[in-house]
Design an enzyme around this catalytic site. Structure first.
Site, PDB file in Angstrom:
ATOM      1  N   THR A  38       0.778  -1.144   0.078  1.00  0.00           N
ATOM      2  CA  THR A  38       0.287  -0.241  -0.094  1.00  0.00           C
ATOM      3  C   THR A  38       1.106   1.491  -0.006  1.00  0.00           C
ATOM      4  OG1 THR A  38      -1.502  -1.306   1.395  1.00  0.00           O
ATOM      5  CG2 THR A  38      -1.613   0.970   0.931  1.00  0.00           C
ATOM      6  N   LYS A  64      -7.003   2.019  -2.770  1.00  0.00           N
ATOM      7  CA  LYS A  64      -6.263   1.090  -1.720  1.00  0.00           C
ATOM      8  C   LYS A  64      -6.123   2.158  -0.277  1.00  0.00           C
ATOM      9  CE  LYS A  64      -4.590  -1.897   0.935  1.00  0.00           C
ATOM     10  NZ  LYS A  64      -5.941  -2.796   1.084  1.00  0.00           N
ATOM     11  N   CYS A  86      -2.772  -1.615   8.832  1.00  0.00           N
ATOM     12  CA  CYS A  86      -2.728  -0.666   8.244  1.00  0.00           C
ATOM     13  C   CYS A  86      -4.125   0.404   8.035  1.00  0.00           C
ATOM     14  CB  CYS A  86      -3.670  -2.204   6.836  1.00  0.00           C
ATOM     15  SG  CYS A  86      -2.329  -2.939   6.199  1.00  0.00           S
ATOM     16  N   LYS A 109      -1.969   3.328   9.573  1.00  0.00           N
ATOM     17  CA  LYS A 109      -1.562   4.107   9.168  1.00  0.00           C
ATOM     18  C   LYS A 109      -1.916   4.558   7.703  1.00  0.00           C
ATOM     19  CE  LYS A 109       0.817   0.015   6.100  1.00  0.00           C
ATOM     20  NZ  LYS A 109      -0.105   0.553   4.935  1.00  0.00           N
TER      21      LYS A 109
HETATM   22  N1  LIG Z   1      -0.883  -7.052   7.024  1.00  0.00           N
HETATM   23  C1  LIG Z   1      -2.374  -6.731   5.761  1.00  0.00           C
HETATM   24  O1  LIG Z   1      -3.161  -7.379   6.264  1.00  0.00           O
HETATM   25  C2  LIG Z   1      -2.234  -6.373   3.990  1.00  0.00           C
HETATM   26  C3  LIG Z   1      -1.100  -5.243   4.285  1.00  0.00           C
HETATM   27  N2  LIG Z   1      -1.093  -4.686   3.266  1.00  0.00           N
HETATM   28  C4  LIG Z   1       0.019  -3.896   1.766  1.00  0.00           C
HETATM   29  O2  LIG Z   1       1.219  -4.703   2.216  1.00  0.00           O
HETATM   30  C5  LIG Z   1       2.251  -4.691   2.482  1.00  0.00           C
HETATM   31  C6  LIG Z   1       3.000  -5.259   3.096  1.00  0.00           C
HETATM   32  O3  LIG Z   1       2.114  -5.780   4.529  1.00  0.00           O
HETATM   33  P1  LIG Z   1       2.804  -7.316   4.899  1.00  0.00           P
HETATM   34  O4  LIG Z   1       3.298  -7.871   3.847  1.00  0.00           O
HETATM   35  O5  LIG Z   1       1.652  -6.673   6.380  1.00  0.00           O
HETATM   36  O6  LIG Z   1       4.054  -6.614   5.635  1.00  0.00           O
HETATM   37  P2  LIG Z   1       5.451  -7.742   6.208  1.00  0.00           P
HETATM   38  O7  LIG Z   1       5.840  -6.469   7.182  1.00  0.00           O
HETATM   39  O8  LIG Z   1       4.711  -8.759   7.399  1.00  0.00           O
HETATM   40  O9  LIG Z   1       5.881  -8.220   5.357  1.00  0.00           O
HETATM   41  C7  LIG Z   1       7.045  -7.122   5.073  1.00  0.00           C
HETATM   42  C8  LIG Z   1       8.478  -8.169   4.095  1.00  0.00           C
HETATM   43  O10 LIG Z   1       8.939  -7.342   3.501  1.00  0.00           O
HETATM   44  C9  LIG Z   1      10.579  -8.539   3.461  1.00  0.00           C
HETATM   45  N3  LIG Z   1      11.435  -6.207   3.252  1.00  0.00           N
HETATM   46  C10 LIG Z   1      12.009  -5.598   3.632  1.00  0.00           C
HETATM   47  N4  LIG Z   1      12.639  -5.120   2.118  1.00  0.00           N
HETATM   48  C11 LIG Z   1      12.460  -5.834   1.026  1.00  0.00           C
HETATM   49  C12 LIG Z   1      13.705  -6.319   0.335  1.00  0.00           C
HETATM   50  N5  LIG Z   1      13.854  -5.245  -0.191  1.00  0.00           N
HETATM   51  N6  LIG Z   1      13.378  -6.909  -0.410  1.00  0.00           N
HETATM   52  C13 LIG Z   1      12.372  -8.135  -0.030  1.00  0.00           C
HETATM   53  N7  LIG Z   1      11.867  -8.294   0.654  1.00  0.00           N
HETATM   54  C14 LIG Z   1      12.018  -7.447   1.952  1.00  0.00           C
HETATM   55  C15 LIG Z   1      10.572  -7.693   5.163  1.00  0.00           C
HETATM   56  O11 LIG Z   1      11.654  -8.194   5.697  1.00  0.00           O
HETATM   57  C16 LIG Z   1       9.099  -8.798   5.432  1.00  0.00           C
HETATM   58  O12 LIG Z   1       9.286 -10.042   5.645  1.00  0.00           O
HETATM   59  C17 LIG Z   1       1.839  -3.737   3.567  1.00  0.00           C
HETATM   60  O13 LIG Z   1       2.568  -1.782   2.691  1.00  0.00           O
HETATM   61  C18 LIG Z   1       0.997  -3.180   3.125  1.00  0.00           C
HETATM   62  O14 LIG Z   1       0.314  -1.300   4.318  1.00  0.00           O
HETATM   63  C19 LIG Z   1      -2.193  -4.776   2.168  1.00  0.00           C
HETATM   64  C20 LIG Z   1      -3.390  -5.865   2.482  1.00  0.00           C
HETATM   65  C21 LIG Z   1      -3.680  -6.172   3.692  1.00  0.00           C
HETATM   66  O1  LIG Z   2      -4.986  -3.489   4.468  1.00  0.00           O
HETATM   67  C1  LIG Z   2      -4.442  -3.859   4.661  1.00  0.00           C
HETATM   68  O2  LIG Z   2      -3.870  -4.231   5.986  1.00  0.00           O
HETATM   69  C2  LIG Z   2      -6.147  -4.726   5.155  1.00  0.00           C
HETATM   70  O3  LIG Z   2      -7.139  -4.078   6.368  1.00  0.00           O
HETATM   71  C3  LIG Z   2      -7.881  -4.337   6.780  1.00  0.00           C
HETATM   72  O4  LIG Z   2      -7.717  -5.990   6.731  1.00  0.00           O
HETATM   73  P1  LIG Z   2      -7.190  -5.979   8.076  1.00  0.00           P
HETATM   74  O5  LIG Z   2      -7.261  -4.731   9.298  1.00  0.00           O
HETATM   75  O6  LIG Z   2      -6.252  -7.371   8.237  1.00  0.00           O
HETATM   76  O7  LIG Z   2      -8.375  -6.611   9.100  1.00  0.00           O
HETATM   77  P2  LIG Z   2     -10.081  -6.209   9.045  1.00  0.00           P
HETATM   78  O8  LIG Z   2     -11.205  -7.517   9.937  1.00  0.00           O
HETATM   79  O9  LIG Z   2     -10.019  -4.499   8.738  1.00  0.00           O
HETATM   80  O10 LIG Z   2      -9.639  -5.331  11.001  1.00  0.00           O
HETATM   81  C4  LIG Z   2      -9.515  -4.546  10.899  1.00  0.00           C
HETATM   82  C5  LIG Z   2      -9.311  -4.159  12.580  1.00  0.00           C
HETATM   83  O11 LIG Z   2     -10.953  -3.507  12.770  1.00  0.00           O
HETATM   84  C6  LIG Z   2     -11.680  -4.026  13.678  1.00  0.00           C
HETATM   85  N1  LIG Z   2     -13.107  -4.145  13.316  1.00  0.00           N
HETATM   86  C7  LIG Z   2     -13.520  -4.602  12.014  1.00  0.00           C
HETATM   87  C8  LIG Z   2     -15.031  -5.144  11.860  1.00  0.00           C
HETATM   88  C9  LIG Z   2     -15.636  -3.771  12.644  1.00  0.00           C
HETATM   89  O12 LIG Z   2     -17.096  -4.318  12.323  1.00  0.00           O
HETATM   90  N2  LIG Z   2     -15.228  -3.782  13.837  1.00  0.00           N
HETATM   91  C10 LIG Z   2     -13.902  -4.210  14.187  1.00  0.00           C
HETATM   92  O13 LIG Z   2     -13.920  -3.166  15.815  1.00  0.00           O
HETATM   93  C11 LIG Z   2     -11.039  -5.608  13.844  1.00  0.00           C
HETATM   94  O14 LIG Z   2     -11.318  -6.183  14.884  1.00  0.00           O
HETATM   95  C12 LIG Z   2      -9.869  -5.178  13.465  1.00  0.00           C
HETATM   96  O15 LIG Z   2      -8.398  -4.653  14.918  1.00  0.00           O
HETATM   97  C13 LIG Z   2      -8.937  -4.007   6.013  1.00  0.00           C
HETATM   98  O16 LIG Z   2      -9.712  -4.780   5.936  1.00  0.00           O
HETATM   99  C14 LIG Z   2      -8.814  -5.149   4.283  1.00  0.00           C
HETATM  100  O17 LIG Z   2      -9.322  -4.938   2.916  1.00  0.00           O
HETATM  101  C15 LIG Z   2      -6.976  -4.663   3.746  1.00  0.00           C
HETATM  102  O18 LIG Z   2      -7.045  -5.111   2.970  1.00  0.00           O
END
Ligand SMILES: NC(=O)C1=CN([C@@H]2O[C@H](COP(=O)(O)OP(=O)(O)OC[C@H]3O[C@@H](n4cnc5c(N)ncnc54)[C@H](O)[C@@H]3O)[C@@H](O)[C@H]2O)C=CC1
Ligand SMILES: O=C(O)[C@H]1O[C@H](OP(=O)(O)OP(=O)(O)OC[C@H]2O[C@@H](n3ccc(=O)[nH]c3=O)[C@H](O)[C@@H]2O)[C@H](O)[C@@H](O)[C@@H]1O
Length: 868
Positions: A522, A611, A667, A670
């Site tokens: 993101t 996003k 997310c 942030k």
């Molecule tokens: N966690 C989620 O549910 C979601 C996250 N996102 C977005 O996706 C992105 C990644 O999020 P997460 O997977 O949660 O992060 P994460 O912290 O779990 O994973 C990121 C990984 O990238 C690695 N990394 C850092 N620099 C690198 C490089 N130069 N080359 C290769 N690997 C490298 C790190 O070691 C780490 O393992 C963020 O921008 C986040 O906002 C989007 C949707 C859902």
């Molecule tokens: O960009 C991201 O990282 C992701 O962020 C959220 O996903 P996530 O944070 O993993 O989980 P959610 O189910 O959205 O919950 C986020 C927080 O809101 C809370 N929540 C959720 C739903 C609700 O009705 N009430 C509530 O308090 C959850 O408990 C949690 O703490 C979005 O739902 C995803 O679509 C997105 O990809």
């Protein structure tokens, strides 16, 4: 990275000044704080602060940012189809022209035959005049009385194109005609015959040959020269463009005067029916070479329907087998849609794609042709089943970042695209080692371990060798962390893009073959511009890269089902042919399992923006309902009832209306801070303030919940044992980033409470790491808190609650609902308090057991006498 113009001081959170956040989140987790790869030197990162930069980089980067011009892949396909249709139309016109010419010749022949009878003894000019009348319709010039000379003039004009418009007199015409006939050799053919042959493509000494059979008479009249032509022309191997026509001369027996009969009418080879050009629009698509002869079974129809439904609603599928044709054309599958747009989409998407090793030919089919006829044709008897798989080239895919997004996303791609090689690369060896062990994966996600087991070593690989993975890949996903900056400009709000930039720099340095770079992380709006600038720094390799944005919408805890059945897949690309192609190739990867109508495409900036906005809207709903929870507590309304009532309005919808102690996760916070920073930097302060309220309410909800705990427990919790149930930011994940539990525990710690924490999935070291760093938006405590003395992490929930004064539900884990609360109540200090921060439990039942029950958005259930 925010453009230069955006670099302004960040706005403050809520009423106070901007608070620096505790530490960088969104990096490698849950393994405690592994160091992220070293970001590039500051000088490099600051590079684009230089105003002169714009001159060094291609200015056309600005072009795609035009909301009026969406980069829609379907639009592109339609345009391509229109181009193809225009070409086809042109070909059709040419064919029609040819056909007209043939008809004309036939008519001429007929006229000439008529001319054989004395009653129709017309001169060539007269024939031409009549022909003109016929072809121009009765009304127009056809009625005009033109002379033979005039007719000749026109004919000459026709055959000579523009030059023929020259104004020649009748005498001159006569003179030319005489000269022409004088120049003609005495081969027994009259000028008319020569002209006819010329029109059929003959030139002396080439193509069709003329010969005069020995012993035949040398000259006939004009009027019977056409028959003579047939008599004398024996073109090897046959008449016609492909020599497919008449192969032997017709022999004519004169019956007297100018009349005669054909004595050897040749047997012409059966003519192959002409293929009609596909129509320009239709609701029916004809698929050929989808399966071969003998591969038709009764499932083919259903499978085809399912596959083709990706492009729109299918009315029916008809399978027709033909004998005596090539294997590629022997099985014809007709797919009839309700809407022509769907058929066009299907044709564009399927034509030339591979199904089970066959290259499918898809074309629109004339709707007026009855499908019922083909429907009744008998199906093949061979029951061999051919599984339809979605077509695509075997892309080599790599993902930089083996975290919550990179890991699960690549597992699903590997599972659904068995012909693709998928490599996940991350610099942290420990994390990569964990990915190799499905029983101890670095993240917990329901269904993930099974997927890893299924695919690892087959077409899914994990590696620390980033360079090799980059070098080999066609498509590179970048799924590295983009946490909130903790220091420097924009600290506390702006995204820290150093991991993204270092990944891009590595790609630019290592890649030698064309790559599609997918921004999966993101990012702030217009971040792709930064990537493109990095890639275009070296003009020689610039052409290798196409950047597309493909934001991830999965939620933790439901990542696998979210990836398998996404509401939509969004792909943003540049509005150039190469950009469209990159979008198409990525769309093809997803099309293995995502219906095409759910794969939406747009331009880069809209995609990046969508996003941030999606997360902002989701978080806004939670803050909205949480704000109402406070109102409900003050008024006696029940927030869950209110949520139910408003959620049944389809315009509002029922999801994301569950009140809570506050949202957490890496997310929401942030991304909203990022949005706020962007708006503020652009001078859109009202917009920034509006969205900042979402964070403000979230902070308020956590704070007021904790205050309520303290006030309810007689205004002091010092020395009291409090059981914390749940530390993850939501159920079904071990992720603790921005978990509200941490804010609550920190406040309780400040009040002197002792705590026992239980969470089914959060590892011990992660818990202590979080506790050590504290909540991101909380002011940093100058005095280190006595964490280890006052907090215990237990693996048995009953142990956490034994002897406790209060239970606090911080995460909505399902197992919390299954506990023996009577036993728990019996073991607690009285009055036994329960504070349900997720409105998860059966409050009335707990109250009946004797608990003092506090929930969100409802009046407390208390045994204390009221109104004393
Ligand atoms: N966690 C989620 O549910 C979601 C996250 N996102 C977005 O996706 C992105 C990644 O999020 P997460 O997977 O949660 O992060 P994460 O912290 O779990 O994973 C990121 C990984 O990238 C690695 N990394 C850092 N620099 C690198 C490089 N130069 N080359 C290769 N690997 C490298 C790190 O070691 C780490 O393992 C963020 O921008 C986040 O906002 C989007 C949707 C859902
Ligand atoms: O960009 C991201 O990282 C992701 O962020 C959220 O996903 P996530 O944070 O993993 O989980 P959610 O189910 O959205 O919950 C986020 C927080 O809101 C809370 N929540 C959720 C739903 C609700 O009705 N009430 C509530 O308090 C959850 O408990 C949690 O703490 C979005 O739902 C995803 O679509 C997105 O990809």
């Amino acid at each position: 990275m925010a453009p230069t113009s955006l670099r302004r001081p960040p706005p403050a959170i809520g009423r106070g000044a901007a608070k620096p956040i505790g530490r960088g989140r969104g990096a490698a987790k849950p393994t405690p704080s592994p160091p992220q790869p070293a970001p590039p030197p500051v000088s490099a990162l600051e590079d684009d602060d230089d105003d002169d930069d714009d001159e060094r980089f291609p200015t056309d980067l600005e072009d795609p940012y035009d909301p009026e011009k969406p980069n829609d892949y379907q639009q592109f396909c339609l345009e391509r189809l229109q181009r193809e249709n225009a070409e086809r139309l042109k070909a059709e016109l040419e064919a029609a022209e040819k056909k007209r010419e043939e008809v004309r010749l036939e008519r001429e022949k007929a006229e000439r035959e008529n001319a054989l009878s004395p009653a129709a003894d017309l001169s060539g000019d007269e024939v031409y005049r009549r022909r003109m009348m016929m072809s121009q319709g009765g009304a127009g010039t056809g009625g005009e009385d033109i002379t033979g000379d005039e007719a000749y003039k026109r004919r000459l004009a026709m055959s000579q194109g523009g030059a023929a418009r020259e104004d020649i007199s009748g005498d001159e015409a006569y003179r030319r005609r005489a000269a022409l006939s004088a120049a003609e050799p005495d081969d027994g053919l009259t000028p008319v015959a020569r002209r006819m042959m010329s029109k059929m493509g003959w030139t002396e000494g080439a193509g069709l040959s003329l010969f005069k059979p020995p012993g035949r008479h040398s000259r006939l009249t004009d009027s019977c020269s056409l028959m003579f032509l047939c008599d004398h022309v024996m073109p090897p191997p046959g008449l016609g463009r492909h020599g497919q026509g008449m192969v032997a001369p017709i022999e004519l027996k004169k019956t007297g005067g100018n009349a005669g009969v054909i004595v050897n009418l040749p047997q012409l080879p059966p003519s192959t029916p002409k293929r009609a050009a596909p129509p320009l629009t239709s609701r029916v698509v004809l698929l050929q070479n989808l399966v071969g002869p003998g591969e038709v079974d009764e499932q083919l129809e259903g499978e085809t329907k399912e596959e083709c439904a990706k492009y729109g609603e299918v009315r029916r599928v008809v399978v027709h087998q033909r004998k005596g044709t090539s294997p590629e054309e022997s099985v014809r599958v007709f797919v009839e849609y309700f809407r022509p747009e769907s058929a066009i989409k299907a044709r564009v998407a399927l034509d030339g794609r591979f199904f089970g090793g066959r290259s499918v030919r898809a074309q629109l089919y004339d709707e007026s042709m009855s499908l019922s006829v083909v429907a009744t044709a008998p199906l093949g008897t061979d029951r061999q089943h051919t599984k339809m798989t979605t077509p695509s080239r075997a892309e080599k895919i790599c993902c930089l970042g083996a975290g919550y997004v990179g890991g699960p996303t690549m597992c699903v791609i590997a599972k659904k695209c068995p012909e693709c090689k998928v490599t996940v690369a991350d610099p942290f060896a420990d994390k990569i080692a964990q990915w190799h062990d499905p029983d101890h994966l670095p993240i917990f996600e329901p269904g993930l371990a099974e997927l890893v087991r299924e695919t690892i070593g087959k077409n899914l690989f994990f590696t620390t060798d980033l360079e090799a993975a980059i070098q080999e890949a066609d498509i590179i996903f970048v799924a590295v962390g983009t946490p909130t900056k903790t220091v420097g400009i924009g600290s506390g709000h702006a995204a820290n893009l150093c991991y993204l930039e270092s990944a891009a720099r590595m790609i630019a340095r290592v890649a030698t073959t064309p790559k599609i770079i997918v921004e999966k992380s993101t990012v702030p709006v217009r971040n792709a511009e930064t990537l493109m600038r990095i890639f275009t720094t070296n003009p020689e390799s610039a052409r290798l890269f196409q950047v597309v944005n493909n934001p991830e919408f999965l939620a933790e805890g439901t990542a696998i089902p979210d990836l398998l059945r996404p509401d939509r897949v969004l792909i943003g690309g540049q509005t150039t042919p190469a950009g469209h192609e990159a979008v198409r190739r990525l769309a093809d990867v997803y099309a293995h399992w995502v219906p095409r109508e759910r794969i939406i495409t747009t331009n880069l900036w809209s995609s990046e923006c969508s996003k941030l906005v999606a997360n902002a809207f989701l978080a806004q709903r939670i803050s909205s309902i949480n704000s109402i929870s406070e109102l409900c507590e003050a008024t006696g309304a029940d927030v869950d009832e209110v949520a139910r009532a408003i959620g049944m309005d389809s315009r509002i919808g029922a999801k994301f209306l569950k009140t809570s102690v506050g949202f957490g996760g890496s997310c929401f916070q942030k991304d909203i801070l990022n949005l706020v920073y962007l708006a503020s930097s652009l001078g859109l302060q009202q917009v920034a303030d509006y969205w900042e309220q979402v964070i403000t309410i979230n902070q308020h909800q956590k704070a007021r919940f904790t205050e309520r705990i303290v006030h309810s427990m007689f205004h002091t919790i010092a020395g009291k044992k409090i059981a914390i149930l749940g530390f993850a930011f939501k159920k079904d994940t071990g992720d603790t980033r921005e978990t509200p539990a941490l804010d609550i525990m920190y406040k309780l710690l400040e009040e002197g409470a002792n705590m026992a924490v239980y969470d089914p999935k959060v590892p011990d070291e992660l818990l202590w790491d979080d506790l050590t760093h504290g909540p991101s938006l909380a002011p940093k405590n100058a005095r280190p808190l006595p964490l280890r003395e006052r907090i215990t992490h237990v693996t048995d929930p009953y142990q956490a609650m034994e002897g406790a004064h209060a239970i606090i539900i911080c995460t909505e884990w399902d197992e919390f609902k299954t506990y023996d609360y009577q036993r728990i109540y019996n073991g607690m200090v009285k009055p036994a308090f329960i504070f349900d921060g997720r409105n998860l439990l059966d409050h009335q039942r707990l109250f009946d057991m004797g608990f003092e029950v506090h929930s969100l958005g409802r009046r407390p259930l208390t045994h204390f006498p009221q109104g004393l």
